[in-house]
Design a protein around this motif. Sequence first.
Motif, PDB file in Angstrom:
ATOM      1  N   LEU A  72      -4.178  -5.006  10.793  1.00  0.00           N
ATOM      2  CA  LEU A  72      -3.720  -4.818   9.419  1.00  0.00           C
ATOM      3  C   LEU A  72      -2.218  -5.083   9.400  1.00  0.00           C
ATOM      4  N   GLU A  73      -1.828  -6.013   8.556  1.00  0.00           N
ATOM      5  CA  GLU A  73      -0.446  -6.508   8.532  1.00  0.00           C
ATOM      6  C   GLU A  73       0.366  -5.817   7.431  1.00  0.00           C
ATOM      7  N   GLN A  74       1.493  -5.247   7.818  1.00  0.00           N
ATOM      8  CA  GLN A  74       2.496  -4.653   6.925  1.00  0.00           C
ATOM      9  C   GLN A  74       1.858  -3.855   5.777  1.00  0.00           C
ATOM     10  N   PRO A  75       1.231  -2.712   6.098  1.00  0.00           N
ATOM     11  CA  PRO A  75       0.615  -1.934   5.019  1.00  0.00           C
ATOM     12  C   PRO A  75       1.622  -1.280   4.085  1.00  0.00           C
ATOM     13  N   LEU A  76       2.784  -0.881   4.611  1.00  0.00           N
ATOM     14  CA  LEU A  76       3.743  -0.098   3.833  1.00  0.00           C
ATOM     15  C   LEU A  76       5.054  -0.853   3.636  1.00  0.00           C
ATOM     16  N   LEU A  86       0.822  -1.200   0.000  1.00  0.00           N
ATOM     17  CA  LEU A  86       0.000   0.000   0.000  1.00  0.00           C
ATOM     18  C   LEU A  86       0.864   1.261   0.000  1.00  0.00           C
ATOM     19  N   THR A  87       0.246   2.359  -0.404  1.00  0.00           N
ATOM     20  CA  THR A  87       0.847   3.678  -0.220  1.00  0.00           C
ATOM     21  C   THR A  87       0.321   4.246   1.087  1.00  0.00           C
ATOM     22  N   LEU A  88       0.889   5.339   1.525  1.00  0.00           N
ATOM     23  CA  LEU A  88       0.400   5.965   2.758  1.00  0.00           C
ATOM     24  C   LEU A  88      -1.068   6.340   2.618  1.00  0.00           C
ATOM     25  N   GLU A  89      -1.450   6.852   1.451  1.00  0.00           N
ATOM     26  CA  GLU A  89      -2.834   7.253   1.221  1.00  0.00           C
ATOM     27  C   GLU A  89      -3.779   6.058   1.267  1.00  0.00           C
TER      28      GLU A  89
END
Length: 329
Positions: free
Chosen positions: A204-208, A184-187
């Motif tokens: 939520l696992e490791q979004p970034l 994912l991006t920050l947005e």
Amino acid sequence: MLATQIHSYQFEFRAYQRPFRQPLKTSQGLWNVRTGILLRLTDETGQVGFGEIAPLAWFGSETFEQTLVFCRQLPSEITAEHISAIPSTLPACQFGLESAWLALNLNNVAAKIRNPKSEIPYSALLPTGPDAVEAWRSLWQQGFYTFKWKVGVAAVQEELEILQTLCQSLPPQARLRLDANAGLTLETAIAYLQACDQLGIEFLEQPLPVNQFQNMLALSQQYSTPLALDESVATLAQLKTCYAQGWRGIFVIKPAIAGFPSQLRQFCQTHQIDAVFSSVFETAIGRDIGLSLAAELTSSDRAAGFGVTHWFSDSWDQLSDFEQLWNSL
């Protein structure tokens, strides 16, 4: 780590390939075949200990080719000193060889394909996309009550709509966790977290990506849905670094690529972290010690991420013992 008393062990290894029933889709692409290496150590009395090297190069471990080179250069008789000398650049090899040594010397549950820690709840991995809305039902009937769904694979709005439908279809007792595989991006991470807070997602696992640790740290303090590090803590060295930098959220630990099990155990016992132990789609041999660590070191009621055997079409997980699995190669 390992006993100083010198014993030699006959060392054997066999490579394997396990095609997935259907390709595993993540934000990093498609995964079609799990390749790995099974290990067998035999002591002077004929006792046997099995281990497994299950690398995951795109996640941060060594490559399968590097593990083959390593195994081929080992002598046919090795000692504990050979195992202790495995460098940190080969964490899956560290896990595999020490697991075999532990099974042989500490009477771990290495003779049974079924781990005795059957009371450990598992989370089951759902397929990506809309198939998840129905796929959980058969898994629920098999006794799974926690589910993982991978996101960051399709368009954000499309996935958020599927997520709403999935949450509405799940029983109230079910838990759902999301895994973005650093995609994912920050947005978009903010969009998912806003939805997660409304839907009661477990975490939520490791979004970034790994190089955005500070952004993940900030996000973890802004939303009620917990965040978990995964790719950021692939190895024990990375886990130690993130802890030192202030991470006190969830650590998703894949023991098969983390390094020496004894050192992982020591760190978890010392720091009392919120750990969720998870699979890298290893066979029952690697899963055995992973589940033993999970039973010993998981401090919460979080399900371990080992509900993945339904992703394979072979019958390896129905074999009665590790010797049969070894002989099937």
